[in-house]
Design a protein around this motif. Structure first.
Motif, short mmCIF file in Angstrom:
data_model
loop_
_atom_site.label_atom_id
_atom_site.label_comp_id
_atom_site.label_asym_id
_atom_site.label_seq_id
_atom_site.Cartn_x
_atom_site.Cartn_y
_atom_site.Cartn_z
N THR A 1 -8.77 3.36 4.52
CA THR A 1 -7.51 4.11 4.41
C THR A 1 -6.95 4.09 2.99
O THR A 1 -6.50 5.13 2.48
N ASP A 2 -6.95 2.91 2.36
CA ASP A 2 -6.38 2.79 1.02
C ASP A 2 -7.13 1.71 0.23
O ASP A 2 -6.72 0.54 0.20
N ASP B 1 2.83 3.28 6.49
CA ASP B 1 3.06 3.73 7.86
C ASP B 1 1.75 3.76 8.66
O ASP B 1 1.71 3.34 9.83
N THR B 2 0.69 4.23 8.03
CA THR B 2 -0.61 4.29 8.70
C THR B 2 -1.11 2.88 9.04
O THR B 2 -1.60 2.62 10.15
N ILE B 3 -0.97 1.97 8.09
CA ILE B 3 -1.42 0.59 8.30
C ILE B 3 -0.56 -0.09 9.37
O ILE B 3 -1.07 -0.83 10.22
N SER C 1 0.83 -1.20 0.00
CA SER C 1 0.00 0.00 0.00
C SER C 1 0.87 1.25 0.00
O SER C 1 2.03 1.23 0.44
N SER C 2 0.29 2.33 -0.45
CA SER C 2 0.98 3.62 -0.39
C SER C 2 0.85 4.25 0.99
O SER C 2 1.45 5.29 1.26
N LYS C 3 0.05 3.63 1.86
CA LYS C 3 -0.16 4.15 3.22
C LYS C 3 0.40 3.17 4.25
O LYS C 3 -0.22 2.85 5.26
N ALA D 1 -5.16 -0.67 -2.13
CA ALA D 1 -4.09 -1.52 -1.61
C ALA D 1 -4.18 -2.92 -2.22
O ALA D 1 -5.27 -3.44 -2.48
N ARG E 1 8.89 -1.20 -3.45
CA ARG E 1 7.77 -0.98 -2.52
C ARG E 1 8.02 -1.79 -1.25
O ARG E 1 8.91 -2.64 -1.21
#
Length: 280
Positions: A257-258, A207-209, A203-205, A261, A235
C-alpha cells in the motif's frame, strides 16, 4: 474435535518429555529441574523404581496445583502427570539395561535440556503441565509474576542441590548448571511463542491502513498526532499491538500500500487490557 486435538498434543508433549527423561536424564544421574530428577536421587534411598516415585510425587503436587491454580490446569495435568510415569515405566520394561547414548553426562544433560524444553513449552502454552516442578513454576508465575523459566530455575535449583545426597561433586555441578540452562532455554521457547510486536506507523495512507487493521486483522489501534521536527508538518501515527502472524500480514499490506511508510517495531512480552464488549 478440539478436545481430541488437545489430548493428542498433550500426549505427544508428554512422550517427548518422558523420552528426554529416560534416554538422557536417567543415564546422567543428574537431578535437573524436575520431579523426575528428584526421583533419581530418592531411588538411591527408597526401594521403588523412578517411575513409581515420580507418580507418587506428582499426585501430591497435583492436589496442590488443583487447589491453587484451577480446574482446567488440574484436569489437564492429571492426564499428563499419570501419563508421564506410565511412559517411563514402559521404557523401563522395554529397555531394562539401557546405557547412555552419548556416554558423557554433560552431553546427556545438554540433550535433555533442549528436548524436554520443547515438550514443556507445548504444555505450558496449553495451560497444562507434565506435573511436578511445572506445577510449582506455574504457581510462582500466577501469584508472584515470576517468568516461567525463572520459576523453573528457582524451584529446580533446590532439586539440583539434592543430588549432593547421593552423588559426587561433578554430578552436583552438572545438575546445578543444567537446571540454570534449562530455565533459560524454556523461557526463550515460551517468550518466543508469546511474543507480540508494537508497530508504530506514519504513512500518507493512514485511512487505508487503519481499516485494514480494524476490518482484516480485527485488532484495535491508537492514533496520535505527531509533528515532524524538520518541517513541523502535522502527521498522524497509528500504533497497534500484533502477534507473529498478524505482524507478517500487516507488513506485507503496508509494503504493497505504501512502501515509503515510516515504521518502528518494538518487542512486547506481555499485554494487559480490557476486552471489547458488544453493545446490545
Amino acid at each position: 474435535m478440539k478436545t481430541i486435538k488437545e489430548f493428542v498434543q498433550m500426549t505427544v508433549a508428554t512422550f517427548i518429555i518422558s523420552s528426554a527423561v529416560f534416554f538422557f536424564l536417567y543415564p546422567s544421574h543428574a537431578s535437573v529441574s524436575s520431579i523426575s530428577g528428584l526421583s533419581i536421587v530418592l531411588s538411591n534411598f527408597i526401594p521403588f523404581s523412578i517411575a513409581t516415585i515420580t507418580m507418587a510425587l506428582n499426585i501430591l503436587l497435583l492436589i496442590v496445583g488443583f487447589l491453587l491454580i484451577g480446574n482446567e490446569f488440574g484436569a489437564k495435568t492429571i492426564y499428563t502427570s499419570l501419563l508421564l510415569p506410565a511412559f517411563l515405566k514402559m521404557y523401563e520394561i522395554l529397555f531394562p539395561n539401557f546405557q547412555s547414548l552419548t556416554h558423557d553426562p554433560i552431553l546427556d544433560v545438554a540433550a535433555y535440556i533442549f528436548v524436554v524444553s520443547l515438550g514443556q513449552c507445548i504444555l505450558f502454552n496449553m495451560n497444562a503441565s507434565s506435573g511436578g516442578l511445572d506445577i510449582v513454576a506455574k504457581i510462582l508465575n500466577k501469584y508472584f509474576r515470576i517468568d516461567l523459566g525463572k520459576a523453573m530455575t528457582y524451584s529446580g535449583m533446590c532439586i539440583a542441590l539434592s543430588s549432593c545426597l547421593a552423588y559426587d561433586s561433578k554430578t552436583v555441578v552438572i545438575s546445578v548448571l543444567g537446571t540454570y540452562l534449562n530455565g533459560l532455554v524454556l523461557d526463550q521457547f515460551i517468550f518466543d511463542q508469546n511474543l507480540k510486536r508494537r508497530v508504530c506507523i506514519v504513512s500518507s495512507k493512514m485511512d487505508t491502513i487503519k481499516h485494514f487493521i480494524l476490518d482484516d486483522l480485527h485488532s484495535g489501534a491508537t492514533i496520535y498526532e505527531a509533528y515532524g521536527a524538520y518541517s513541523m508538518s502535522k502527521r498522524q501515527e497509528i500504533i497497534v499491538i500484533v502477534n507473529k502472524s498478524e505482524y507478517q500480514k500487516l507488513m506485507n499490506f503496508i509494503q504493497t500500500t505504501d512502501p515509503k511508510a515510516f515504521i518502528t517495531v518494538y518487542k512486547v512480552a506481555q499485554v494487559n487490557y480490557q476486552p471489547k464488549t458488544i453493545e446490545q
